[in-house]
Design an enzyme around this catalytic site. Structure first.
Site, short mmCIF file in Angstrom:
data_model
loop_
_atom_site.label_atom_id
_atom_site.label_comp_id
_atom_site.label_asym_id
_atom_site.label_seq_id
_atom_site.Cartn_x
_atom_site.Cartn_y
_atom_site.Cartn_z
N THR A 224 0.85 -1.19 0.00
CA THR A 224 0.00 0.00 0.00
C THR A 224 0.88 1.24 0.00
OG1 THR A 224 -1.80 -1.10 1.14
CG2 THR A 224 -1.57 1.25 1.58
N ARG B 33 -14.45 -6.80 0.55
CA ARG B 33 -13.74 -6.50 1.80
C ARG B 33 -13.23 -5.05 1.78
NH1 ARG B 33 -8.18 -4.85 2.89
NH2 ARG B 33 -7.68 -5.52 4.98
N VAL B 34 -13.35 -4.36 2.89
CA VAL B 34 -12.80 -3.00 3.00
C VAL B 34 -11.79 -2.98 4.14
CG1 VAL B 34 -13.34 -0.57 3.39
CG2 VAL B 34 -15.00 -2.03 2.21
N GLY B 35 -10.60 -2.47 3.87
CA GLY B 35 -9.57 -2.37 4.90
C GLY B 35 -9.61 -1.02 5.59
N THR C 269 -0.43 1.41 7.46
CA THR C 269 -0.34 0.34 6.46
C THR C 269 -0.14 -0.98 7.18
OG1 THR C 269 0.95 -0.57 4.63
CG2 THR C 269 2.13 0.87 6.14
N GLY C 270 -0.70 -2.04 6.62
CA GLY C 270 -0.58 -3.36 7.26
C GLY C 270 -1.93 -4.05 7.27
N GLY D 203 -5.24 -4.33 7.76
CA GLY D 203 -6.22 -3.28 8.00
C GLY D 203 -7.26 -3.59 9.05
N1 ASP Z 1 -3.92 -1.63 5.15
C1 ASP Z 1 -4.22 -2.14 3.85
C2 ASP Z 1 -5.53 -2.88 3.91
O1 ASP Z 1 -5.79 -3.54 4.91
C3 ASP Z 1 -3.18 -3.05 3.29
C4 ASP Z 1 -1.77 -2.55 3.40
O2 ASP Z 1 -1.50 -1.55 4.04
O3 ASP Z 1 -0.89 -3.19 2.83
O4 ASP Z 1 -6.27 -2.87 2.95
#
Ligand code: ASP
Length: 290
Positions: free
Chosen positions: A160, A188-190, A210-211, A213
């Site tokens: 991301t 799906r929504v992050g 980021t990570g 979500g």
């Molecule tokens: N945080 C983002 C999500 O969950 C993914 C990411 O940051 O890599 O959609």
């Protein structure tokens, strides 16, 4: 004082021949955003330009090259927020907007709503001049391989992109753009497009997470960080670490970038890597993956 920080995702990645390319792309995005700030442009523009540059780079999980959902389609999310006015705009699950961050900007500027999803978001973006493409435009061989890999090993792809900035007027802004997690269920929504979860800015602090979500949503990560600074007088670094610890306590992995109105920057992560680049007018300048 001006300052800018960009991220290209947090994850448990191995060293790879792509690393140099990744660092170069981060520096390019940083430079593009910096050119805006340096010439007196707004934090909002700097964040949008930096993120747009990363969306156009297929190495990242945003725009072209984004992660694929379980059914092989792309569903892109993005958000943008300006601290001084607390105006925000976000789009969810768009499949035809070339630069989802531009659609988030259109929502922020022109929409009576804060978050727009799916076909309605696409129509709104198109009506407000965003470049539109066919969904196939976003799908790269690399993302297809990542999906197969994710399905086999049950691992998620990260990458991301996001940015936080402080401009000459002392205004902060934050933004994020993503394809979500590789192999996600369609729909799906992050955390990325959820204001206060993955993305948030006010007069005091701007945050882009980021990570994984789901954990950042449950923690209310970005708003929580801002409140620790604003209401509990935490130093930025302390607040950022505390929020990430809370994410980790629930079992979540990832990182965040945050900036305060004095130009202090925090970039904690609990994964092996978080791609990031930063610069301040006080001479702090760097780019790192590990
Ligand atoms: N945080 C983002 C999500 O969950 C993914 C990411 O940051 O890599 O959609």
């Amino acid at each position: 004082m001006i300052a800018l920080c960009v991220h290209g995702g947090a994850g448990d990645r191995q060293r790879s021949p792509d690393d140099e390319h990744l660092l170069r792309a981060l520096r390019e995005a940083l430079d593009a955003g910096w050119a805006v700030l340096e010439t007196g442009g707004s934090a909002l523009d700097a964040v949008q330009v930096a993120i747009g540059t990363l969306e156009d780079e297929p190495l990242f999980n945003a725009g072209r090259g984004a992660s694929l959902a379980l059914d092989g389609a792309v569903e892109l999310d993005a958000a943008l927020m300006e601290g001084a006015t607390e105006r925000a705009g976000a789009v969810i699950g768009v499949q035809r907007v070339r630069n989802p961050i531009a659609a988030a900007r259109a929502v922020l500027e022109h929409c009576p709503h804060v978050i727009m999803a799916g076909a309605g978001a696409e129509r709104f973006a198109q009506e407000h001049g965003c470049d539109m493409v066919e969904p196939e435009f976003f799908i790269t061989e690399r993302a297809r391989r990542a999906l197969a890999h994710a399905l086999e090993r049950r691992q998620q792809q990260y990458g991301t992109v996001g940015a936080v900035a402080l401009d000459m007027r002392g205004v902060l802004a934050a933004g994020n753009s993503t394809g979500g997690t590789s192999g996600k269920l369609s729909g799906r929504v992050g955390d990325t497009p959820i204001i206060g979860a993955g993305t948030y800015a006010n007069q005091t602090v701007a945050v882009a997470c980021t990570g994984e979500g789901e954990y950042f949503i449950r923690v209310g990560a970005a708003l929580r960080l801002a409140m620790l600074v604003e209401c509990a007088s935490y130093a930025l670094e302390h607040a950022a670490t505390e929020v990430l610890q809370r994410v980790a306590q629930l079992g979540g992995r990832g990182g965040l970038i945050a900036i305060d109105r004095n130009g202090a920057i925090a970039m904690p992560f609990n994964t092996t890597s978080m791609a990031r680049a930063w610069r301040t007018s006080q001479g702090d300048y760097g780019c790192a993956l590990w």
